[in-house]
Motif scaffolding. Structure first.
Motif, mmCIF file in Angstrom:
data_model
loop_
_atom_site.group_PDB
_atom_site.id
_atom_site.type_symbol
_atom_site.label_atom_id
_atom_site.label_comp_id
_atom_site.label_asym_id
_atom_site.label_seq_id
_atom_site.Cartn_x
_atom_site.Cartn_y
_atom_site.Cartn_z
ATOM 1 N N LYS A 13 0.817 -1.204 0.000
ATOM 2 C CA LYS A 13 0.000 0.000 0.000
ATOM 3 C C LYS A 13 0.856 1.262 0.000
ATOM 4 O O LYS A 13 0.455 2.295 -0.547
ATOM 5 C CB LYS A 13 -0.954 -0.006 1.201
ATOM 6 N N SER A 14 2.049 1.218 0.581
ATOM 7 C CA SER A 14 2.941 2.375 0.585
ATOM 8 C C SER A 14 3.392 2.722 -0.829
ATOM 9 O O SER A 14 3.440 3.896 -1.208
ATOM 10 C CB SER A 14 4.165 2.104 1.467
ATOM 11 N N GLU A 15 3.727 1.692 -1.618
ATOM 12 C CA GLU A 15 4.115 1.945 -3.013
ATOM 13 C C GLU A 15 2.960 2.567 -3.795
ATOM 14 O O GLU A 15 3.156 3.484 -4.602
ATOM 15 C CB GLU A 15 4.551 0.636 -3.670
ATOM 16 N N GLU A 16 1.756 2.078 -3.527
ATOM 17 C CA GLU A 16 0.584 2.606 -4.223
ATOM 18 C C GLU A 16 0.346 4.072 -3.846
ATOM 19 O O GLU A 16 0.051 4.910 -4.711
ATOM 20 C CB GLU A 16 -0.646 1.768 -3.864
ATOM 21 N N VAL A 17 0.505 4.391 -2.558
ATOM 22 C CA VAL A 17 0.301 5.771 -2.090
ATOM 23 C C VAL A 17 1.306 6.701 -2.745
ATOM 24 O O VAL A 17 0.963 7.800 -3.210
ATOM 25 C CB VAL A 17 0.423 5.843 -0.553
ATOM 26 N N GLN A 18 2.579 6.299 -2.813
ATOM 27 C CA GLN A 18 3.607 7.152 -3.409
ATOM 28 C C GLN A 18 3.363 7.364 -4.901
ATOM 29 O O GLN A 18 3.595 8.447 -5.438
ATOM 30 C CB GLN A 18 4.998 6.547 -3.187
ATOM 31 N N ALA A 19 2.880 6.337 -5.577
ATOM 32 C CA ALA A 19 2.569 6.474 -7.005
ATOM 33 C C ALA A 19 1.425 7.456 -7.216
ATOM 34 O O ALA A 19 1.460 8.300 -8.130
ATOM 35 C CB ALA A 19 2.219 5.109 -7.596
ATOM 36 N N ASN A 71 -7.569 12.947 -8.992
ATOM 37 C CA ASN A 71 -6.260 12.473 -8.542
ATOM 38 C C ASN A 71 -6.136 12.563 -7.031
ATOM 39 O O ASN A 71 -5.565 11.682 -6.375
ATOM 40 C CB ASN A 71 -5.146 13.288 -9.194
ATOM 41 N N SER A 72 -6.665 13.650 -6.475
ATOM 42 C CA SER A 72 -6.603 13.837 -5.027
ATOM 43 C C SER A 72 -7.441 12.789 -4.305
ATOM 44 O O SER A 72 -7.046 12.271 -3.258
ATOM 45 C CB SER A 72 -7.099 15.246 -4.675
ATOM 46 N N GLU A 73 -8.598 12.452 -4.885
ATOM 47 C CA GLU A 73 -9.459 11.433 -4.288
ATOM 48 C C GLU A 73 -8.793 10.058 -4.343
ATOM 49 O O GLU A 73 -8.856 9.283 -3.376
ATOM 50 C CB GLU A 73 -10.801 11.394 -5.021
ATOM 51 N N ASP A 74 -8.114 9.759 -5.465
ATOM 52 C CA ASP A 74 -7.383 8.490 -5.570
ATOM 53 C C ASP A 74 -6.293 8.409 -4.504
ATOM 54 O O ASP A 74 -6.100 7.352 -3.884
ATOM 55 C CB ASP A 74 -6.747 8.352 -6.963
ATOM 56 N N TYR A 75 -5.601 9.547 -4.309
ATOM 57 C CA TYR A 75 -4.548 9.573 -3.281
ATOM 58 C C TYR A 75 -5.151 9.407 -1.897
ATOM 59 O O TYR A 75 -4.624 8.654 -1.063
ATOM 60 C CB TYR A 75 -3.774 10.888 -3.366
ATOM 61 N N ARG A 76 -6.264 10.104 -1.640
ATOM 62 C CA ARG A 76 -6.891 10.011 -0.320
ATOM 63 C C ARG A 76 -7.355 8.583 -0.035
ATOM 64 O O ARG A 76 -7.178 8.059 1.073
ATOM 65 C CB ARG A 76 -8.078 10.971 -0.232
ATOM 66 N N ALA A 86 -4.251 6.479 0.686
ATOM 67 C CA ALA A 86 -3.649 6.850 1.969
ATOM 68 C C ALA A 86 -4.525 6.401 3.131
ATOM 69 O O ALA A 86 -4.027 5.914 4.159
ATOM 70 C CB ALA A 86 -3.431 8.365 2.032
ATOM 71 N N THR A 87 -5.847 6.532 2.978
ATOM 72 C CA THR A 87 -6.770 6.101 4.041
ATOM 73 C C THR A 87 -6.679 4.597 4.250
ATOM 74 O O THR A 87 -6.677 4.114 5.392
ATOM 75 C CB THR A 87 -8.214 6.499 3.674
ATOM 76 N N ALA A 88 -6.597 3.853 3.146
ATOM 77 C CA ALA A 88 -6.477 2.394 3.261
ATOM 78 C C ALA A 88 -5.189 2.011 3.985
ATOM 79 O O ALA A 88 -5.174 1.087 4.802
ATOM 80 C CB ALA A 88 -6.502 1.763 1.863
ATOM 81 N N LEU A 89 -4.113 2.767 3.707
ATOM 82 C CA LEU A 89 -2.843 2.502 4.386
ATOM 83 C C LEU A 89 -2.950 2.780 5.875
ATOM 84 O O LEU A 89 -2.521 1.969 6.710
ATOM 85 C CB LEU A 89 -1.742 3.362 3.765
ATOM 86 N N TYR A 90 -3.536 3.916 6.230
ATOM 87 C CA TYR A 90 -3.633 4.265 7.651
ATOM 88 C C TYR A 90 -4.577 3.342 8.407
ATOM 89 O O TYR A 90 -4.400 3.110 9.604
ATOM 90 C CB TYR A 90 -4.077 5.722 7.797
ATOM 91 N N LYS A 91 -5.572 2.793 7.714
ATOM 92 C CA LYS A 91 -6.463 1.826 8.364
ATOM 93 C C LYS A 91 -5.703 0.565 8.749
ATOM 94 O O LYS A 91 -5.925 -0.023 9.809
ATOM 95 C CB LYS A 91 -7.628 1.475 7.434
ATOM 96 N N VAL A 92 -4.799 0.148 7.865
ATOM 97 C CA VAL A 92 -3.974 -1.025 8.177
ATOM 98 C C VAL A 92 -3.026 -0.716 9.324
ATOM 99 O O VAL A 92 -2.851 -1.520 10.246
ATOM 100 C CB VAL A 92 -3.181 -1.467 6.923
ATOM 101 N N GLU A 93 -2.406 0.480 9.272
ATOM 102 C CA GLU A 93 -1.475 0.865 10.342
ATOM 103 C C GLU A 93 -2.187 0.962 11.690
ATOM 104 O O GLU A 93 -1.583 0.732 12.739
ATOM 105 C CB GLU A 93 -0.822 2.202 10.003
#
Length: 606
Positions: A212-218, A253-258, A261-268
């Motif tokens: 998910k981190s790679e996806e967020v950075q992309a 693009n901002s919504e895709d990033y959000r 990022a939200t999916a990543l923080y949910k896992v964290e």
């Protein structure tokens, strides 16, 4: 850690800072783990005083420093209150010492991470400068910027805070477990039993975080690219009234990033409840099992209190395991993105190796063919051309005929797919590239000015900051009068990409940048298309004098009657369709004559 191994060279470079930082971490945590031992001793002392019983049924297993401190205080035979007060001061002293070494710890490791960040950004930027033109045509500016800024910043979180907290939690856990086992091995085993659950959870969650981190950075790179393009093309956006459309594009693009990022923080977010649960289970086990042992006389109440303090101390480092693991995974994802570019090799290495020559201006194209790698468009096919020192050559032709390709091959922005280009008898591939380019002046079709003063933009061409040289170059480019009308004259800031200037002014400053050098070869690529007829006449008059003893290639779609060319080459579909002097080509009544007649008609009408 395979991706992060690229950073080992930096750790070696700053090894003494790192070693000192690790030492300070262990010293700081050493003083931290002494506090529960002193506290446990005080509790037993208080319990013995209140019950008027012997202080210790079981001898406490304390650190040597605590043992010496207890013996030293006990020898003074102070009152009970005085002894408790002295031990309170001892705890305060341990806390101060721990804080002092924590300060040194951050001064070494966090400062080291800032040095590494500086070095890494310099490495990435320097590597960007070495990459060839094709790389920049196939990669977006926003992505390049995001990798050097955002990705390097995430890597810094690994080289600084993550490393510091990782070593800190290892030191604290190791020291705490050591003294817990030293006091009561059986109780320690019960307390540490839930840790395998933690290890499994970290392993499982980390795999998800890495992806998910790679996806967020992309997604962040896409967002940065979108914003950068909008800022650069704001005048086009406004002129076509596309503000809402660009906003919708940005919002998508901002919504895709959000979402990513939200999916990543949910896992964290899974980490912290797991840590709390494990600490809670361990605390319950200490109270339950320790209480039974205390009732059976197998453990002191002070030792039990020390165990609970150790667990409390372990709460932060154990909870930090999740943050550290997440940070390392993010850094690994970012470093992987950086390594993609750092491991990209330029097809045309910018080095000083190779033959250095004093450029005379003899040029030879022998059976040169070229295909643009990013589009597959064939620009030249078996192209042959010889230019002698001091010759003035005009390249004329329609758009896409291969004119600008010749300029880019001469500057070695690209290498031909077939054939040979020789400069003064030496193949261009064998020349020291930077030394060669220093002797060539080039005015590109797409003008680019830096966000700096006019003087610095002109001086950029030859590194000559002499005011007289700058003024002479500006005069030759017929832009001196315009510059004098500006409030700050040559010290006027031109804004990003020269946005505060007109198209013609930018072109003339770009020409002045080329003229300030004293090159053996000058290439002008359609650089007068934004100036009026009077200014064009002025510039051409100056150029005729300037080019007198130089080899010159003028690429244009117009015919310049004020410049006397030794040869005019009419390009068509990658070939030389016609060549000769102005008069010879007019007599042929071919492509050149047709172009000349149409230009004359346009000028008559205008």
């Amino acid at each position: 850690m395979k991706q992060l191994s690229h950073l080992n060279k930096y750790f070696w470079k700053y090894r003494w800072r790192l070693i000192l930082g690790i030492l300070f971490i262990f010293i700081s945590n050493y003083f931290a783990v002494l506090a529960p031992q002193v506290t446990g001793y005080i509790i037993d002392k208080v319990q013995a005083h209140l019950t008027d019983a012997a202080q210790e049924k079981i001898v406490q297993q304390n650190d040597w420093l605590v043992t010496i401190t207890i013996a030293w205080i006990e020898q003074f035979k102070f009152s009970f209150t005085g002894i408790v007060a002295l031990f309170g001061l001892v705890l305060l002293l341990f806390a101060i010492l721990r804080g002092f070494f924590m300060f040194l710890m951050r001064q070494t490791i966090i400062v080291m991470s800032r040095h590494i960040e500086y070095d890494q950004k310099s490495e990435v930027f320097q590597h960007y400068l070495q990459l060839d033109t094709n790389f920049y045509k196939t990669h977006e500016t926003g992505d390049l910027m995001n990798r050097m800024a955002e990705d390097v910043s995430r890597v810094r979180m690994y080289t600084g805070p993550a490393i510091m907290y990782l070593i800190n939690l290892i030191a604290l856990i190791w020291l705490s477990v050591y003294y817990m086992v030293k006091k009561n091995p059986e109780l320690s085993l019960y307390v540490l039993a839930p840790l395998p659950i933690l290890a499994i959870a970290i392993y499982y969650v980390n795999n998800i975080i890495n992806k998910k981190s790679e996806e967020v950075q992309a997604k962040l790179s896409d967002l940065t690219t979108n914003a950068q393009q909008s800022y650069s093309g704001i005048r086009v956006i406004k002129s076509f009234v596309q503000e809402k459309a660009m906003l919708r594009f940005f919002e998508k693009n901002s919504e895709d990033y959000r979402t990513s990022a939200t999916a990543l923080y949910k896992v964290e977010a899974i980490y912290f409840p797991i840590m709390g649960l494990i600490i809670g289970i361990s605390t319950i086990l200490v109270v339950l099992i320790g209480g039974l042992k205390y009732m059976n006389g197998q453990i002191n109440f002070g030792d039990m209190a020390a165990f609970i303090m150790y667990l409390t101390m372990l709460a932060f480092p154990v909870s930090a395991i999740g943050w550290v693991a997440s940070t390392i995974q993010r850094a690994a994802a970012s470093q992987r993105r950086l390594n993609e570019f750092l491991l990209t090799k330029s097809t045309i290495p910018v080095t000083e190796t190779g033959k250095e020559i004093e450029l005379q201006g003899n040029i030879e194209f022998e059976n040169v063919s070229f295909v643009y790698p990013h589009t597959g468009i064939k620009a030249l096919s078996n192209f042959n051309l010889q230019i002698k020192k001091g010759e003035k050559i005009a390249l004329i032709g329609r758009t896409g005929s291969g004119k600008s390709t010749i300029a880019q091959l001469l500057l070695r922005f690209y290498d031909p797919v077939a054939g040979v280009i020789r400069i003064d008898g030496t193949e261009i591939k064998d020349l020291a590239l930077q030394a060669y380019r220093r002797q060539v002046s080039y005015v590109p079709q797409e003008v680019f000015l830096f966000s700096d003063t006019i003087a610095n933009n002109i001086a950029f061409g030859g590194g000559n900051e002499n005011e007289e040289a700058i003024r002479n170059a500006a005069t030759s480019a017929s832009v001196h009068r315009d510059i004098q009308t500006f409030p700050e004259q040559y010290q006027t800031m031109v804004g990003e990409r020269g946005v505060t200037l007109s198209g013609g002014q930018k072109q003339r400053i770009s020409i002045a940048r080329a003229l300030i050098k004293d090159p053996g070869l000058i290439i002008l690529d359609d650089c007068l298309n934004a100036v009026d007829a009077r200014t064009e006449k002025e510039i051409l008059t100056h150029l005729a004098t300037y080019l007198e003893d130089k080899t010159a290639i003028v690429i244009t779609h117009r015919i310049f009657s004020l410049l006397q060319f030794d040869r005019i080459l009419v390009m068509d579909d990658g070939f030389i369709a016609e060549q000769g002097t102005h008069e010879e080509l007019l007599q042929k009544q071919g492509l050149y004559a047709d172009l000349y007649n149409r230009q004359q008609l346009e000028e008559t009408v205008s």
